[in-house]
Design a protein around this motif. Structure first.
Motif, PDB file in Angstrom:
ATOM      1  N   ARG A   1      -2.673   0.320   2.983  1.00 34.38           N
ATOM      2  CA  ARG A   1      -3.211   1.470   2.562  1.00 34.38           C
ATOM      3  C   ARG A   1      -4.737   1.433   2.502  1.00 34.38           C
ATOM      4  NH1 ARG A   1      -0.261   5.371  -1.516  1.00 34.38           N
ATOM      5  NH2 ARG A   1       0.746   5.516   0.641  1.00 34.38           N
ATOM      6  N   LEU A   2      -5.372   2.131   3.318  1.00 30.44           N
ATOM      7  CA  LEU A   2      -6.981   2.234   3.264  1.00 30.44           C
ATOM      8  C   LEU A   2      -7.344   3.489   2.740  1.00 30.44           C
ATOM      9  CD1 LEU A   2      -7.924   0.584   6.616  1.00 30.44           C
ATOM     10  CD2 LEU A   2      -7.559  -0.632   4.466  1.00 30.44           C
TER      11      LEU A   2
ATOM     12  N   SER B   1      -8.947  -7.828   4.624  1.00 33.09           N
ATOM     13  CA  SER B   1      -8.678  -7.836   5.882  1.00 33.09           C
ATOM     14  C   SER B   1      -7.587  -8.599   6.327  1.00 33.09           C
ATOM     15  CB  SER B   1      -9.901  -8.333   6.474  1.00 33.09           C
ATOM     16  OG  SER B   1     -10.152  -9.612   6.306  1.00 33.09           O
ATOM     17  N   GLY B   2      -7.131  -9.884   5.538  1.00 35.82           N
ATOM     18  CA  GLY B   2      -6.128 -10.512   5.725  1.00 35.82           C
ATOM     19  C   GLY B   2      -4.859  -9.832   5.963  1.00 35.82           C
ATOM     20  N   CYS B   3      -4.720  -8.869   5.190  1.00 36.26           N
ATOM     21  CA  CYS B   3      -3.342  -8.180   4.876  1.00 36.26           C
ATOM     22  C   CYS B   3      -3.521  -6.990   5.979  1.00 36.26           C
ATOM     23  CB  CYS B   3      -3.142  -7.340   3.554  1.00 36.26           C
ATOM     24  SG  CYS B   3      -1.908  -6.603   3.345  1.00 36.26           S
ATOM     25  N   THR B   4      -4.670  -6.272   6.218  1.00 37.30           N
ATOM     26  CA  THR B   4      -4.903  -5.426   7.390  1.00 37.30           C
ATOM     27  C   THR B   4      -4.232  -6.106   8.665  1.00 37.30           C
ATOM     28  OG1 THR B   4      -6.804  -4.574   6.286  1.00 37.30           O
ATOM     29  CG2 THR B   4      -6.529  -3.729   8.506  1.00 37.30           C
TER      30      THR B   4
ATOM     31  N   ASP C   1      -2.175   4.983   5.759  1.00 41.89           N
ATOM     32  CA  ASP C   1      -1.166   3.884   5.647  1.00 41.89           C
ATOM     33  C   ASP C   1      -0.773   3.452   7.192  1.00 41.89           C
ATOM     34  OD1 ASP C   1      -0.608   4.428   2.939  1.00 41.89           O
ATOM     35  OD2 ASP C   1       0.267   6.202   3.372  1.00 41.89           O
ATOM     36  N   ALA C   2      -1.004   1.848   7.169  1.00 43.13           N
ATOM     37  CA  ALA C   2      -0.914   1.386   8.530  1.00 43.13           C
ATOM     38  C   ALA C   2      -0.101  -0.037   8.295  1.00 43.13           C
ATOM     39  CB  ALA C   2      -2.120   1.250   9.233  1.00 43.13           C
TER      40      ALA C   2
ATOM     41  N   LEU D   1      -7.605   0.993  13.942  1.00 46.11           N
ATOM     42  CA  LEU D   1      -6.272   1.082  13.607  1.00 46.11           C
ATOM     43  C   LEU D   1      -5.442   2.230  14.092  1.00 46.11           C
ATOM     44  CD1 LEU D   1      -6.442  -0.303   9.975  1.00 46.11           C
ATOM     45  CD2 LEU D   1      -5.898  -1.557  12.163  1.00 46.11           C
ATOM     46  N   PRO D   2      -4.875   2.141  15.176  1.00 46.13           N
ATOM     47  CA  PRO D   2      -4.131   3.243  15.877  1.00 46.13           C
ATOM     48  C   PRO D   2      -2.736   3.351  15.162  1.00 46.13           C
ATOM     49  CG  PRO D   2      -3.944   1.328  17.149  1.00 46.13           C
ATOM     50  CD  PRO D   2      -4.707   0.987  16.219  1.00 46.13           C
TER      51      PRO D   2
END
Length: 669
Positions: free
Chosen positions: A119-120, A208-211, A100-101, A49-50
Motif C-alpha cells: 500500500r503506497l 522497496s523490497g516489499c514493493t 494497493d498493489a 506499478l500497473p
C-alpha cells in the motif's frame, strides 16, 4: 446563446479528451462541471506499478471513524491513473491517496483473503490540489511517519488541528508532486547536515523490497508492535515503525541490503528509526531558543535567549523577539513579534486559555553585551493571539519577579512564574498582571526555583534546583509542603500527567544560572561530562507527595533538563548533553509496550532516541500531531559571547498527541 453553447461543448469535449488519456474513475463517467480531477502515477523503486487499485479517501474526523472513499481507479500499464470526485463540504477535510498493489501469497493466507501487501500512500492534505501526484516508497514513508498517531488498520482518522497539521508536515519529508525528497528535508539546516535525509531514504529502500514482492513477511514481522497484530500492508508497517522506532532497528536495516535506489542512505543501522527535522523560521531569528508553547491551532510560540548572530565569537545581547512558527516550521505571517518588555527570555513560555502568550524575561545575554541585565530581568511579557504586545514597554513587573524561568498558565487562566533569582513564585490571577502577588515559602526550602507545573487538582509544583526539592502550592498559592528524597537532585523541568502524578527531571550536574551562578559557570560545570552523570534521573512524585525510594535511571538521560508528558501519559525528557531524547513508561501501563513498568525506558536504554540534529537541549514539548519539539538552546561548545543554538528539532509522529494549549496535565487530542 449559440456562442455560450459552443463554448460549453468545446469545454466538455476537452474534458473528454483529457479523460481518454487516463483510466476513468470507477463510476465510469468523466468529471462534470461540479467535479474535480486528480491524476497521478504509482511507482515503485523499479518503475511504474500497473494494475494498482488507487483510492482517494477523506480521513475520518475523529479517532475510530473510518476514512470515506471518494473515488477509485486502476493504474494503467505505465502506472498512470485519473480520478474524478466531488469536493468534501468541510474546508478542513484531509484527503489522501492509496495505491494497493503487489501479488498476494507471501507464505500466509493473504492470497485467500485477497489482501494486497503493498500500500503506497500520498497525503494531499487540506484544500484542492492541482497537478499530478506520485505515490511511491518515499511518499509512503512521509505519510506513515507524519500520520503515525492517526493511523489504525491502514486508515487515517483523527481530530483537528492535529490531523490537518500532520498532513502538512508530511510534505516536509516528501514532495507528492514528483515523489522526490521535500525541499525542507533536502536542504540546510537539514540535508547533508544531519542523518535524517539518509534515514528517510533508507526507510524507502526497506519498503522497496516489499514493493518488489520479496521481503513483505519479514517487514511486517519486524514492524509489529508488541502485543498488537502485525501490519498487513506497507503503510501501516511504516506507521508502526514510527511509533516504536527503537524496535528491531538492525533487522529492519538488513532489509535494505542490496537496495540503493534512494540516495543518499545510511551506511549502518541506527539506534532507532526516528526522523528529526530542524526548523529555523526565517533563518535569522532563533538564537538560544529556550522553550516553546503551543496554542489551540498548534502554532509554536518560542522564546529566545539571545539576539540572533551567526558568529558565536561576536558578542550579542538578549533577544527582544518572540518567535511563532507554523506546524511546518515557517513563520506565522507577521511573526516574529517585538515589544512588551521582551529581553533574554529563558525557560518561561506559556499560552493561556484566552490564547495570550507569556514570556519570562530572564535577562540572558552574551558576555560583552554593554547592557545591565539587572535592570531587565524583573518582568514577564504578554502578547495577544495576533502577536500584539499587551504588556508595557518594560514588561509586567509586579509580584516580585526576579530572573523568571518556568512559566505556565492553569486551566483557569492563572499564570505561575518561577523566580529563579528570588526564591519565590509569582502568581498572576486570571492573567491580570496588575494583581500579581509574590509567594515565598521562606528559608532554604525553595532555592533557585526553575520549573513549574499544575496537577489535576490545580495545585502548583515548583522545582528548587538549589535546594534539591519540589515545593507544592495550593491552587491559591499557599505553600503546602516541600518534597525531598526519591533521587531529587538539581531538579530542572517538571511535568504533570493526567493521573495526578508529576515527574521531575534531575539535572544532576546542571546548576541553574541564577542567584549568583552565571551561564559561564554552567558551561564550565558540564564541559567535561562525556558519560551519564551519576545523579541524572527522573523522579515520580505521587499525588500525595510521596516518591518511590529510587529515581528512574537509564543511559537515555544525560543532563536532563526539560520534561513533558504526552497524551498517553508517557514521559519525555530533553537532555542538555548526549544528543538524545528519552521516553519513559509512565503510570498508565496500558500505554506502554507489554512487560514494562513505570519508569522503564521505551526508547533504547543505552542511548535514548539519538539525533545528530540535536545540540544542547532545554525544552521538550508535544504538539497536537504527536510531534516532539526540542530546543537547541546552546551549541555543543558554547562560546559565551553567543552560545546559542539556532534550531528547533522536531521528531515527527513520535508521541501521543496533546490538546493545546497545555495547562499542566495533558489532554489527549
Amino acid at each position: 446563446m449559440r456562442r455560450r453553447s459552443a463554448a460549453l461543448l468545446t469545454a466538455l469535449l476537452a474534458s473528454l479528451a483529457v479523460g481518454a488519456a487516463y483510466p476513468q474513475s470507477s463510476d465510469g463517467s468523466p468529471p462534470g462541471l461540479d467535479r474535480l480531477r486528480q491524476s497521478g502515477e504509482v511507482r515503485g523503486a523499479r518503475g511504474p506499478l500497473p494494475g494498482a487499485e488507487v483510492t482517494l479517501l477523506q480521513a475520518g474526523d475523529r479517532p475510530g471513524a473510518g476514512a470515506r472513499p471518494l473515488a477509485r481507479a486502476r493504474s494503467d500499464s505505465r502506472g498512470r491513473f485519473s480520478l474524478s470526485y466531488r469536493a468534501p463540504h468541510s474546508p478542513d477535510a484531509v484527503l489522501y491517496l492509496t495505491a494497493d498493489a503487489g501479488r498476494s501469497g507471501y507464505g500466509d493466507d493473504r492470497a485467500a483473503r485477497g489482501v494486497r501487501p503493498v500500500r503506497l500512500v500520498a497525503m494531499l492534505g487540506v484544500g484542492r490540489r492541482t497537478g499530478k501526484v506520485v505515490l511511491n516508497e518515499r511518499t509512503t514513508v512521509a505519510a506513515g511517519f507524519a500520520m503515525a498517531q492517526f493511523t489504525q488498520g491502514g486508515e487515517v482518522a483523527g481530530r483537528g488541528p492535529g490531523l490537518q497539521n500532520a498532513a502538512a508536515v508530511s510534505h516536509n519529508l516528501a514532495d507528492v508532486g514528483d515523489g522526490t525528497v521535500a525541499t525542507l528535508l533536502a536542504t540546510a539546516p537539514n540535508g547533508d547536515r544531519t542523518s535524517t535525509l539518509r534515514a528517510f531514504n533508507t526507510l524507502a529502500d526497506i519498503l522497496s523490497g516489499c514493493t518488489a514482492g520479496q521481503t513483505c513477511d519479514a517487514l511486517f514481522e519486524l514492524a509489529a508492535r508488541p502485543g498488537a497484530p502485525a501490519p498487513r500492508e506497507t503503510f501501516q508497517a511504516v506507521a508502526d515503525i514510527a511509533r516504536l522506532p527503537g524496535q528491531h532497528a538492525t533487522g529492519l536495516f538488513a532489509l535494505a541490503d542490496g537496495r540503493n535506489t534512494y540516495r543518499p542512505r545510511l551506511a549502518k543501522a541506527p539506534d532507532a528509526w526516528t526522523l528529526a527535522l530542524r526548523y529555523v523560521g526565517n533563518g535569522h531569528e532563533l538564537d538560544g531558543p529556550g522553550n516553546v508553547a503551543f496554542d489551540a491551532e498548534g502554532t509554536a510560540w518560542i522564546v529566545n535567549n539571545y539576539t540572533f548572530g551567526a558568529d558565536p565569537s561576536r558578542s550579542v545581547c538578549g533577544s527582544r523577539i518572540l518567535s511563532r512558527l507554523t506546524p511546518t516550521g515557517a513563520d506565522v505571517p507577521g511573526a516574529p513579534y517585538r515589544g512588551g518588555g521582551l529581553y533574554g527570555a529563558g525557560f518561561g513560555a506559556a499560552v493561556d486559555p484566552r490564547g495570550h502568550a507569556w514570556a519570562a524575561n530572564f535577562g540572558f545575554q552574551g558576555t560583552g553585551c554593554p547592557l545591565d541585565a539587572g535592570r531587565l530581568y524583573r518582568s514577564v511579557s504578554e502578547f495577544g493571539p495576533d502577536g500584539r504586545p499587551l504588556s508595557p514597554p518594560r514588561g509586567w513587573r509586579r509580584g516580585g519577579i526576579l530572573q523568571p524561568q518556568g512559566t505556565l498558565s492553569d486551566r483557569d487562566g492563572n499564570v505561575w512564574v518561577a523566580n529563579c533569582g528570588g526564591r519565590s513564585v509569582t502568581r498572576i490571577p486570571d492573567g491580570d498582571a496588575r494583581r500579581a502577588r509574590n509567594i515565598a515559602p521562606g528559608g532554604d526550602s525553595l532555592v533557585k526555583p526553575f520549573g513549574v507545573t499544575v496537577d489535576t487538582r490545580g495545585r502548583a509544583w515548583v522545582t528548587g534546583n538549589g535546594s534539591d526539592s519540589v515545593t507544592l502550592l495550593s491552587p491559591q498559592g499557599r505553600p503546602l509542603r516541600s518534597i525531598t528524597g526519591g533521587g531529587i537532585k538539581r531538579p530542572m523541568g517538571i511535568a504533570a500527567d493526567s493521573l495526578g502524578h508529576v515527574y521531575v527531571a534531575n539535572g544532576g550536574a546542571v546548576v541553574a544560572p541564577c542567584e549568583g551562578t552565571t551561564p559561564a559557570m554552567v558551561a564550565e560545570a558540564v564541559a567535561d561530562i562525556v558519560t551519564r552523570h551519576v545523579d541524572a534521573s527522573v523522579t515520580m512524585i505521587r499525588p500525595d507527595g510521596t516518591t518511590p525510594a529510587e529515581p528512574f535511571v537509564n543511559d537515555g538521560l544525560f543532563l536532563p533538563w526539560g520534561i513533558a508528558v504526552d497524551g498517553d501519559d508517557t514521559v519525555w525528557v530533553a537532555n542538555f548533553g548526549g544528543h538524545r531524547l528519552a521516553n519513559l513508561c509512565g503510570a498508565r501501563l496500558s500505554a506502554c509496550p507489554p512487560g514494562l513498568r513505570t519508569g522503564d525506558p521505551i526508547s533504547p536504554a543505552d542511548t535514548g532516541y539519538t539525533s545528530d540534529g540535536l545540540e544542547r537541549n532545554t525544552a521538550v514539548q508535544i504538539d497536537p500531531s504527536g510531534n516532539v519539539w526540542l530546543a537547541n538552546n546552546w551549541r555543543d561548545v558554547p562560546v559565551q559571547t553567543n552560545p546559542g543554538g539556532h534550531e528547533m528539532v522536531v521528531f515527527v509522529g513520535l508521541a501521543a498527541p496533546v490538546r493545546t494549549p497545555l495547562f499542566g496535565p495533558p489532554r489527549h487530542l
